[in-house]
Scaffold this active site. Structure first.
Site, mmCIF file in Angstrom:
data_model
loop_
_atom_site.group_PDB
_atom_site.id
_atom_site.type_symbol
_atom_site.label_atom_id
_atom_site.label_comp_id
_atom_site.label_asym_id
_atom_site.label_seq_id
_atom_site.Cartn_x
_atom_site.Cartn_y
_atom_site.Cartn_z
ATOM 1 N N ILE A 89 -0.863 -19.526 -18.389
ATOM 2 C CA ILE A 89 0.169 -18.801 -17.659
ATOM 3 C C ILE A 89 -0.319 -18.499 -16.251
ATOM 4 C CG2 ILE A 89 1.542 -16.677 -17.596
ATOM 5 C CD1 ILE A 89 1.130 -16.612 -20.719
ATOM 6 N N CYS A 90 0.524 -18.802 -15.279
ATOM 7 C CA CYS A 90 0.239 -18.526 -13.868
ATOM 8 C C CYS A 90 1.006 -17.260 -13.497
ATOM 9 C CB CYS A 90 0.683 -19.711 -13.020
ATOM 10 S SG CYS A 90 0.385 -19.482 -11.263
ATOM 11 N N LEU A 91 0.283 -16.160 -13.375
ATOM 12 C CA LEU A 91 0.877 -14.850 -13.098
ATOM 13 C C LEU A 91 -0.087 -14.090 -12.212
ATOM 14 C CD1 LEU A 91 2.980 -12.570 -13.753
ATOM 15 C CD2 LEU A 91 1.618 -12.092 -15.800
ATOM 16 N N ASN B 255 6.210 -21.183 -14.638
ATOM 17 C CA ASN B 255 4.881 -20.625 -14.384
ATOM 18 C C ASN B 255 3.901 -20.842 -15.535
ATOM 19 O OD1 ASN B 255 6.942 -18.307 -12.992
ATOM 20 N ND2 ASN B 255 5.478 -19.373 -11.686
#
Length: 167
Positions: A92-94, A85
């Site tokens: 950051i992919c969250l 992610n």
């Protein structure tokens, strides 16, 4: 609106100093002239105990816009960080820090830096592989868990907690 963002960040800074999770670090960046830049925070997130990430202290940069807290900040690990992610540029992919509801965003203005950093710590060991940002990490996570663990341990070795004097 800029006053709102900076006021909120100043308050979060005070709260962080009073109460933050052990091993975590979060502070606004210091500018070249010695003044504080509340819009960029330099942070450290420890790997959770009992996981392959344990023993690491991972640098995270949080970049806030003047639209904060109505707009989510952008969060970055170092460029090239190995994780399903994390994009190549380190972003950051969250869902917690995604403010686009069409993309599964869960951003709410009430979310704090403390919650963001704890969410990143949780994401390290529990990646969301249905929305990958990094192909190799995602493929290894699914197909070759031992190879994935080796890459994780390499990240821990690159960013050891003991080097920073924190655990």
């Amino acid at each position: 609106m800029a006053g709102l963002a900076r006021g909120r960040l100043a308050e979060e800074r005070k709260q962080w100093r009073k109460d933050h999770p052990p091993g975590f670090v979060a502070k606004p960046r210091t500018k070249a002239d010695g003044s504080t830049d509340l819009m960029i925070w330099d942070c450290k997130v420890p790997g959770r105990e009992g996981t392959d990430w344990e023993g690491g202290l991972f640098p995270v940069t949080i970049v806030f816009s003047e639209g904060y807290p109505n707009q989510a900040p952008a969060c970055y690990l170092p460029q090239g960080f190995f994780h399903p992610n994390v994009f190549e540029n380190g972003q950051i992919c969250l869902s917690l820090i995604n403010d686009d509801p069409d993309l599964g965003g869960a951003w709410r203005p009430a979310v704090t830096n403390k919650q963001i950093l704890q969410g990143i710590q949780e994401l390290l060991d529990d990646p969301y592989t249905r929305s990958p940002a990094q192909r190799l990490a995602t493929e290894l996570h699914a197909a070759d868990p031992e190879a994935y663990r080796r890459h994780v341990r390499a990240m821990v070795a690159r960013y050891p907690a003991d080097r920073e004097g924190a655990a």
